[in-house]
Structures are given as C-alpha cells and as structure tokens.
Motif scaffolding. Structure first.
Motif, mmCIF file in Angstrom:
data_model
loop_
_atom_site.group_PDB
_atom_site.id
_atom_site.type_symbol
_atom_site.label_atom_id
_atom_site.label_comp_id
_atom_site.label_asym_id
_atom_site.label_seq_id
_atom_site.Cartn_x
_atom_site.Cartn_y
_atom_site.Cartn_z
ATOM 1 N N VAL A 27 0.840 -1.202 0.000
ATOM 2 C CA VAL A 27 0.000 0.000 0.000
ATOM 3 C C VAL A 27 0.874 1.252 0.000
ATOM 4 N N ARG A 28 1.955 1.258 0.792
ATOM 5 C CA ARG A 28 2.886 2.392 0.794
ATOM 6 C C ARG A 28 3.481 2.598 -0.610
ATOM 7 N N ASP A 29 3.878 1.513 -1.258
ATOM 8 C CA ASP A 29 4.427 1.608 -2.617
ATOM 9 C C ASP A 29 3.401 2.207 -3.577
ATOM 10 N N MET A 30 2.149 1.778 -3.454
ATOM 11 C CA MET A 30 1.105 2.316 -4.331
ATOM 12 C C MET A 30 0.849 3.791 -4.049
ATOM 13 N N ALA A 31 0.909 4.196 -2.777
ATOM 14 C CA ALA A 31 0.731 5.618 -2.448
ATOM 15 C C ALA A 31 1.845 6.449 -3.072
ATOM 16 N N GLU A 32 3.074 5.945 -3.032
ATOM 17 C CA GLU A 32 4.180 6.651 -3.672
ATOM 18 C C GLU A 32 3.956 6.756 -5.180
ATOM 19 N N LEU A 33 3.435 5.690 -5.787
ATOM 20 C CA LEU A 33 3.149 5.735 -7.227
ATOM 21 C C LEU A 33 2.134 6.821 -7.556
ATOM 22 N N VAL A 34 1.091 6.910 -6.750
ATOM 23 C CA VAL A 34 0.074 7.947 -6.983
ATOM 24 C C VAL A 34 0.701 9.333 -6.867
ATOM 25 N N CYS A 50 -0.907 12.514 -9.255
ATOM 26 C CA CYS A 50 -1.141 13.884 -8.780
ATOM 27 C C CYS A 50 -0.064 14.845 -9.249
ATOM 28 N N GLY A 51 1.002 14.352 -9.856
ATOM 29 C CA GLY A 51 1.970 15.240 -10.468
ATOM 30 C C GLY A 51 2.969 15.893 -9.537
ATOM 31 N N LEU A 52 3.313 15.246 -8.441
ATOM 32 C CA LEU A 52 4.289 15.821 -7.517
ATOM 33 C C LEU A 52 5.619 16.112 -8.211
ATOM 34 N N LEU A 53 6.065 15.214 -9.073
ATOM 35 C CA LEU A 53 7.347 15.418 -9.758
ATOM 36 C C LEU A 53 7.318 16.611 -10.711
ATOM 37 N N ASP A 54 6.151 16.962 -11.205
ATOM 38 C CA ASP A 54 6.038 18.125 -12.091
ATOM 39 C C ASP A 54 6.374 19.419 -11.357
#
Length: 123
Positions: A27-34, A50-54
């Motif tokens: 679940v933590r891995d999936m949250a990081e993916l989102v 959600c575009g955090l890297l942008d």
C-alpha cells in the motif's frame, strides 16, 4: 488462499519467483506511485496520479503547497480509497524544499502508517 502482493519495483526473489511484499508495504508503494506519477503519464489511465514530480522546478510558495495538498489528497482518495483512509496530509514549503507527509490507516487492518517525501523546488 490469501491475496499476494507483488513487490514494487518488480523483481525476482532468491527462489527465482516473483517477489512478494507485506500488504502494508504494498500500500505504501502504491501511495508513492500515486504521488509521483504525472497525469497523462499512463496511457490507459491518463488521469492517474497527482503530479508531484512536475512541481520539482516550480516556484516554491505557500500557494503551491496548498494546491499540492488538495490534489494529492484527492488522488489518494480516488485511486486508493478502498485500501487506505487518509487521516492527514500536510505539505510544507521550507526554503527550496517541499515536504509531503501523509498519515493514513489501512482499511484492511486499521493499522496507522506515515509516508513522508521531500523534494527540491526551484525559486
């Protein structure tokens, strides 16, 4: 038979089989993916993420932090709402760094977990 969670990133374990991971880690891995997937990055799910890297090179400001807080919470709820409940999500802007802290509970077990990510931002 219980469900098996595949480890991310995908790898082969010492037995030569697909590596698995505990549910909480999955679940933590999936949250990081989102959080780190940009909308439009996935062909079959163009609205995923959600575009955090942008925002790495965006100007850091309280307005940016508030916007990211809203979009990250909405994305986690939309894509992982059946697996976790977001208890709190805070985004803080410190100098040229954004800090994102997500406190959540696993729906399957009620366990509380925290995910914290930080990244540089331009000015």
């Amino acid at each position: 038979m219980s469900a098996v969670d595949v480890a991310f990133p995908y790898r082969v374990d010492a037995r030569g089989r697909t590596a698995t991971t505990p549910h909480a880690d999955h679940v933590r891995d999936m949250a990081e993916l989102v959080l780190f997937t940009s909308p439009g990055e996935r062909v079959n799910r163009p609205d995923f993420g959600c575009g955090l890297l942008d925002l790495v090179f965006a100007g850091n400001s309280p307005e940016l932090a508030a916007t990211l807080e809203m979009t990250a919470r909405a994305a986690l709820q939309r894509w992982l709402g059946d697996l976790l409940t977001v208890q709190s999500l805070t985004v803080s802007a410190d100098e040229a760094t954004l800090h994102v802290r997500v406190a959540y509970a696993l729906n399957a077990t009620g366990e509380n977990h925290t995910l914290t990510v930080s990244g540089g931002s331009g000015r």
